[in-house]
Design an enzyme around this catalytic site. Structure first.
Site, PDB file in Angstrom:
ATOM      1  CD  GLU A   1     -18.514 -59.487  56.182  1.00 48.07           C
ATOM      2  OE1 GLU A   1     -17.273 -59.412  56.343  1.00 48.07           O
ATOM      3  OE2 GLU A   1     -19.176 -58.569  55.651  1.00 48.07           O
TER       4      GLU A   1
ATOM      5  CD  GLU B   1     -21.578 -55.673  55.469  1.00 51.56           C
ATOM      6  OE1 GLU B   1     -20.609 -55.413  54.702  1.00 51.56           O
ATOM      7  OE2 GLU B   1     -21.446 -55.886  56.683  1.00 51.56           O
TER       8      GLU B   1
END
Length: 593
Positions: free
Chosen positions: A185, A284
């Protein structure tokens, strides 16, 4: 009477569905298993079914371990209790727990790997400048500090890298392939390694990622890692901005928490991910916090992947956590319709993962398909009885029956079909072996030929030592007996000898090799410590299975120490390697007491 076993090639379903270009690992020194896992994942997108791995995160540090409120017991065992399925992929994060007993987590993952599952790891690293958490950031850190010797942050970062190597090393030494997802991320501004306020920070991130890759790969020899590049779902900096290059990445993914699995620009994000040329998926996933109340329907995710991201080969659900006095419910086991989700034809569970048998594109590494036609009897290894047609009409049931030399109901003709598959025609009446339903324990019968029915097409997979599995092309389930009489199809389990079949040819056709099947003479039986093979020489390979079909011992020789086995009944198979007994295969049941 001599019974002959045909030696022929293993064929996998994906052969019928097209070939893919070989997928090279970023690490040129990657282990053979690491390469095979990547090839397997790369090939999944070309399949019609069993093509989507659903993974589950177990949490951080010790919270992953059995005995914790949230972790393995809740998310893995809990899901199995609901669905009867084992997850194809599990993992966790080694950060955010200063008291983490790494060896216990490593053992948990090693056990799951050895049982057939895949594993993945990430690490929420502490801030090297402040010692604070992953989220301790002013969005102005100079990432070049971490790869430039002579400063405080560099020294702290090197210590964290050493801790990382120490944690990963036991997994490497155990042969566990790890989908390693570092510094994820990065295109968001919430982690210290993420988006910065200064220009050029994307290149600094790339250099930091590459430096970690070089350290773990070339200095630490972590040849068991598949490197996962994992972006967040952001509107301004997407998949390509921080990509360090194909020489450093094996798998790509996006982290997203959205009820509909919509990214900010779903079509463009998907195209960008495809353009990088790696296996891809959601690294995710979870519903929004507002929907994380235990009522999320994970069928929505699977259906969205089918419709909008059909080349995705995995999705990884995040774990539950406590926030504001409530349990935020993200995991599959904590939400609705788990049974339906994991029984979807696209979803791969642990027992269906077959990377060890395949190089990922559907080809066997050593052989080409063909040359297996002929008339034969098909004997189940568990029951030692034969595939038998119960009646001479379309729709007649198929069962197992003791050997009868004169019964044409026990004779089957292998005939080549399309896509590397085969049909099995019974010599009594000429009807074909047919799978009646796309569900576990669907009965098998015989039916008149229909060239368009994949239910009449079977792929032959070499299990080991010239014993085979028959996989239905329609359902991807295997020919199976649940009670040594009824014959059905069931999800594959490499340890069940109820799914193992011996081919005994009657007419030679174009077979290259034949094997004589004999009942072994062993003594003593029952035994407490040692078994002697009375028929063969010392140069004999053997395998022992327990009653669940799990291989519990193997070796070479005719004096076999079984003292370590628990009391019970076992199947012994033997394959002599000497010239005198060339082509002989033996089996016997024995009791350990």
């Amino acid at each position: 009477m001599k019974n002959n076993i045909r030696t022929f090639v293993m064929l996998l379903l994906s052969f019928a569905l097209g070939h893919v270009q070989a997928q090279n690992t970023a690490n040129p020194n990657a282990s053979s298993d690491t390469k095979k896992v990547l090839e397997y994942m790369a090939g999944l997108k070309n399949k019609n079914n069993t093509k989507l791995l659903l993974g589950q995160d177990l949490g951080h540090g010790n919270s992953m371990l059995p005995g914790q409120a949230l972790g393995y017991d809740a998310f893995v065992d809990g899901l199995h209790n609901q669905t009867g399925k084992w997850l194809g992929l599990i993992g966790g994060d080694y950060g955010l727990d200063n008291n983490h007993t790494v060896w216990q987590t490593n053992q948990l993952l090693t056990d799951y790997w050895e049982d057939g599952g895949l594993v993945t790891l990430s690490w929420h690293f502490n801030n090297p400048w402040t010692g604070g958490s992953t989220w301790d950031t002013n969005n102005n850190e100079n990432l070049y500090d971490l790869i430039t010797p002579g400063n405080y942050a560099y020294n702290n970062w090197q210590n964290q890298l050493q801790q990382l190597a120490n944690a990963l090393r036991p997994l490497r030494d155990a042969g566990v392939v790890v989908l390693w997802r570092p510094l994820h991320e990065m295109n968001g501004d919430w982690f210290w390694w993420g988006e910065k306020t200064w220009g050029g920070h994307e290149n600094a991130y790339k250099d930091l990622y590459r430096d970690m890759f070089n350290y773990l790969t070339y200095e630490q020899g972590m040849n068991n890692l598949l490197w996962v590049y994992s972006v967040g779902n952001t509107w301004n900096r997407t998949v390509r901005n921080y990509y360090p290059g194909s020489d450093y990445v094996d798998i790509v993914g996006m982290d997203i928490y959205d009820d509909n699995a919509d990214t900010y620009d779903s079509w463009q994000d998907y195209q960008d991910m495809k353009s990088l040329g790696h296996p891809m998926g959601f690294t995710e996933f979870g519903p929004t916090l507002a929907s994380a109340n235990g009522y999320y329907d994970y069928r929505r995710l699977v259906n969205k992947i089918k419709s909008s991201y059909p080349d995705f080969v995995f999705s990884y659900s995040w774990s539950d956590w406590y926030e504001g006095g409530r349990q935020v419910k993200i995991a599959y086991a904590s939400n609705q319709y788990a049974w339906q989700t994991f029984n979807d034809s696209w979803v791969i569970t642990r027992d269906e993962i077959n990377w060890r048998d395949s190089n990922g594109n559907g080809d066997d590494d050593d052989d080409e398909p063909g040359g297996v036609e002929g008339e034969l009897r098909i004997k189940n290894l568990w029951s030692n009885t034969y595939l038998h047609q119960n009646g001479n009409y379309p729709g007649a049931a198929v069962s197992l029956h003791g050997y009868n030399q004169n019964w044409y109901s026990q004779r089957w003709n292998i005939e080549s079909a399309e896509g590397g598959s085969y049909r099995l025609r019974c010599s009594w009446g000429g009807n074909y072996l047919n799978n009646t339903g796309n569900y576990n324990d669907a009965p098998v019968n015989v039916y008149s030929l229909n060239n368009n029915w994949w239910s009449q097409m079977w792929l032959v997979e070499n299990a080991e030592n010239n014993i085979y599995r028959l996989k239905n092309r329609w359902t991807n389930r295997y020919l199976h007996t649940s009670n040594q009489y009824n014959v059905s199809t069931y999800n594959g389990n490499p340890n069940w000898w109820s799914q193992l079949w011996v081919f005994e040819y009657i007419s030679q056709g174009n077979r290259a090799d034949t094997y004589e099947t004999i009942d072994l003479t062993i003594s003593p039986n029952p035994t407490t410590d040692v078994i002697y093979l009375n028929d063969f020489s010392e140069n004999t390979d053997y395998i022992i299975y327990d009653t669940s079909g799990k291989m519990v011992a193997e070796g070479t020789g005719v004096t076999i120490n079984v003292s370590q086995l628990i009391n019970g009944t076992y199947l012994l198979t033997a394959f002599p390697q000497d010239e005198e007994n060339e082509g002989v295969f033996g089996r016997a049941l024995f009791v350990k007491k």
